[in-house]
Scaffold this active site. Structure first.
Site, PDB file in Angstrom:
ATOM      1  N   THR A  33       0.852  -1.192   0.000  1.00 53.28           N
ATOM      2  CA  THR A  33       0.000   0.000   0.000  1.00 53.28           C
ATOM      3  C   THR A  33       0.891   1.246   0.000  1.00 53.28           C
ATOM      4  O   THR A  33       1.961   1.242   0.600  1.00 53.28           O
ATOM      5  CB  THR A  33      -0.900  -0.016   1.254  1.00 53.28           C
ATOM      6  N   THR A  36       4.276   4.320  -3.802  1.00 52.58           N
ATOM      7  CA  THR A  36       5.257   3.507  -4.542  1.00 52.58           C
ATOM      8  C   THR A  36       4.628   2.165  -4.920  1.00 52.58           C
ATOM      9  O   THR A  36       4.786   1.684  -6.047  1.00 52.58           O
ATOM     10  CB  THR A  36       6.529   3.305  -3.694  1.00 52.58           C
ATOM     11  N   ALA A  91       7.955   1.547   2.112  1.00 51.29           N
ATOM     12  CA  ALA A  91       8.341   1.713   3.526  1.00 51.29           C
ATOM     13  C   ALA A  91       8.490   3.197   3.817  1.00 51.29           C
ATOM     14  O   ALA A  91       8.673   4.013   2.902  1.00 51.29           O
ATOM     15  CB  ALA A  91       9.647   0.980   3.815  1.00 51.29           C
ATOM     16  N   GLY A 103       3.602   1.975   7.850  1.00 48.08           N
ATOM     17  CA  GLY A 103       2.306   2.360   8.407  1.00 48.08           C
ATOM     18  C   GLY A 103       1.937   3.800   8.151  1.00 48.08           C
ATOM     19  O   GLY A 103       0.877   4.258   8.580  1.00 48.08           O
ATOM     20  N   GLY A 104       2.806   4.505   7.406  1.00 54.38           N
ATOM     21  CA  GLY A 104       2.482   5.894   7.058  1.00 54.38           C
ATOM     22  C   GLY A 104       1.159   5.994   6.314  1.00 54.38           C
ATOM     23  O   GLY A 104       0.444   6.984   6.425  1.00 54.38           O
ATOM     24  N   GLU A 111      -0.258  -5.223   6.179  1.00 53.99           N
ATOM     25  CA  GLU A 111       1.074  -5.254   5.554  1.00 53.99           C
ATOM     26  C   GLU A 111       2.003  -6.205   6.308  1.00 53.99           C
ATOM     27  O   GLU A 111       2.766  -6.960   5.706  1.00 53.99           O
ATOM     28  CB  GLU A 111       1.678  -3.842   5.516  1.00 53.99           C
ATOM     29  N   LYS A 129      14.335   7.539   2.193  1.00 52.61           N
ATOM     30  CA  LYS A 129      13.807   6.755   3.310  1.00 52.61           C
ATOM     31  C   LYS A 129      14.912   6.033   4.090  1.00 52.61           C
ATOM     32  O   LYS A 129      14.633   5.391   5.108  1.00 52.61           O
ATOM     33  CB  LYS A 129      12.812   5.705   2.787  1.00 52.61           C
TER      34      LYS A 129
HETATM   35  C1  5RP Z   1       1.457   2.154   4.166  1.00 51.95           C
HETATM   36  C2  5RP Z   1       2.936   2.074   4.155  1.00 51.95           C
HETATM   37  C3  5RP Z   1       3.634   2.578   2.936  1.00 51.95           C
HETATM   38  O1  5RP Z   1       4.321   1.534   2.365  1.00 51.95           O
HETATM   39  C4  5RP Z   1       4.586   3.664   3.347  1.00 51.95           C
HETATM   40  O2  5RP Z   1       3.850   4.677   4.007  1.00 51.95           O
HETATM   41  C5  5RP Z   1       5.322   4.248   2.136  1.00 51.95           C
HETATM   42  O3  5RP Z   1       4.400   4.907   1.308  1.00 51.95           O
HETATM   43  P1  5RP Z   1       4.863   5.690   0.012  1.00 51.95           P
HETATM   44  O4  5RP Z   1       5.307   4.679  -0.971  1.00 51.95           O
HETATM   45  O5  5RP Z   1       3.627   6.442  -0.410  1.00 51.95           O
HETATM   46  O6  5RP Z   1       5.967   6.626   0.424  1.00 51.95           O
HETATM   47  O7  5RP Z   1       3.567   1.604   5.066  1.00 51.95           O
HETATM   48  O8  5RP Z   1       0.929   1.744   5.402  1.00 51.95           O
END
Ligand code: 5RP
Length: 262
Positions: A33, A36, A91, A103-104, A111, A129
Site C-alpha cells: 500500500t 510507490t 516503507a 504504516g504511514g 502489511e 527513506k
Molecule cells: C502504508 C505504508 C507505505 O508503504 C509507506 O507509508 C510508504 O508509502 P509511500 O510509498 O507512499 O511513500 O507503510 O501503510
C-alpha cells in the site's frame, strides 16, 4: 514519449519496475500500500494484460484491492491463498539491516501479516527513506478505538524504559475525525526521534492492552530496491549481501500514468 515525471515519481517508478523482475508467472503476490506500491500495481497490471503474466494478488488494503482490480489483476484474500511467494511493498524508513518503519499509509496491520506470510519481501523505496537509526519517522501503532487514550498513556509510560528520544503519541486524524484503518482501528503516531532498541520496543508495544500491532518490521524484509530521480536503481539483498546498480528506462504509457492518487 519519454516521461516528464518528477524526480521523486521517477524514483518510485523505477524501484517498482525493477522489483517486478522478481515476479514469475504462477506466483501468489502480496501487494503493498502507498504511492510507490501503487506504481508497482499499475506496472504489474500491464504485465498481466500485455504479457500474459499469471499471478494472484493479495492486497494489503482496500485501496490497493480496488486499484489491483482496476488494473486487471486477479485478487484473493490471504485466507484463500494462505501463503505467498513474494510481497512487494513500500516503507517509511529502512536501515542498513533492512529493518523498517511502515504504516504511514495506515495499512501496517495487513502489511505485516501479508509480508510475514511470504517467502520473500521486497521493499520499494527512494533513497530519502534510508536512515542510520530508525525513529525520525513517527512510529505508527494501531490500537483498538475503545479506550485509545488509556492505551496511549500506557504506551507513553512503557516508553520510559526504552532507549528512545521522545515519547509523545498523537492520534492520527482524517480531516476532523480520527483516521480509521481497514480493520476499524485507530492509529497513534509516536514521535520517538531515535529508536535505540527496536526489538525490545516492538515486544513491549505488542504487550500493551489495546495495541493491535506496531509499524516496526524487523527481520522481515529480504531485499530493498532503491530508486533514484535520474532513473538509476540500487538493489540490496540482505541475505546474499549483494548490492547491484542498474538503469531503468522510463517510457510514458497513458494507462500507467493516469490517476495515481495514493
Ligand atoms: C502504508 C505504508 C507505505 O508503504 C509507506 O507509508 C510508504 O508509502 P509511500 O510509498 O507512499 O511513500 O507503510 O501503510
Amino acid at each position: 514519449m519519454v516521461s516528464d515525471l518528477s524526480p521523486i515519481d521517477t524514483a518510485k517508478f523505477v524501484s517498482a519496475k525493477r522489483a517486478l523482475d522478481f515476479v514469475e508467472s504462477g506466483m501468489r503476490l502480496g501487494l503493498g500500500t502507498g504511492s510507490t506500491a501503487a506504481w508497482m500495481v499499475r506496472i504489474l497490471g500491464e504485465m498481466v494484460r500485455n504479457e500474459g503474466l499469471k499471478v494472484v494478488g493479495v492486497p494489503t488494503s482496500e485501496r490497493t484491492a480496488d486499484l489491483a482490480r482496476q488494473c486487471g489483476i486477479k485478487v484473493a484474500t490471504l485466507d484463500e491463498v494462505k501463503w505467498l511467494d513474494l510481497t512487494i511493498d513500500g516503507a517509511d524508513e529502512f536501515d542498513a539491516n533492512l529493518n523498517l518503519i511502515k504504516g504511514g499509509g495506515g495499512a501496517l496491520l495487513m502489511e505485516k501479516i501479508v509480508a510475514t506470510a511470504s517467502d520473500q519481501m521486497v521493499v520499494i523505496t527512494d533513497i530519502s527513506k534510508e536512515v542510520e537509526t530508525l525513529g525520525a519517522f513517527p512510529l505508527p501503532v494501531e490500537v483498538i478505538s475503545s479506550g485509545w487514550e488509556t492505551t496511549k498513556a500506557l504506551t507513553e509510560e512503557a516508553l520510559m524504559n526504552i532507549d528512545v528520544m521522545g515519547r509523545s503519541g498523537t492520534l492520527r486524524m482524517d480531516r476532523d475525525r480520527p483516521f480509521v484503518t481497514d480493520e476499524g482501528n485507530y492509529i497513534l503516531d509516536f514521535h520517538l526521534r531515535r529508536i535505540g532498541e527496536p526489538r525490545k520496543l516492538s515486544l513491549v508495544l505488542n504487550q500493551i492492552p489495546g495495541v493491535v500491532e506496531n509499524g516496526l518490521f524487523l527481520d522481515i524484509c529480504d531485499t530493498v530496491v532503491i530508486g533514484y530521480g535520474d532513473g538509476n536503481v540500487e538493489v540490496r539483498d540482505i541475505n546474499a549481501g549483494t548490492v547491484e546498480h542498474e538503469r531503468i528506462d522510463v517510457i510514458e504509457r497513458d494507462n500507467l500514468f493516469m490517476d495515481i492518487t495514493d
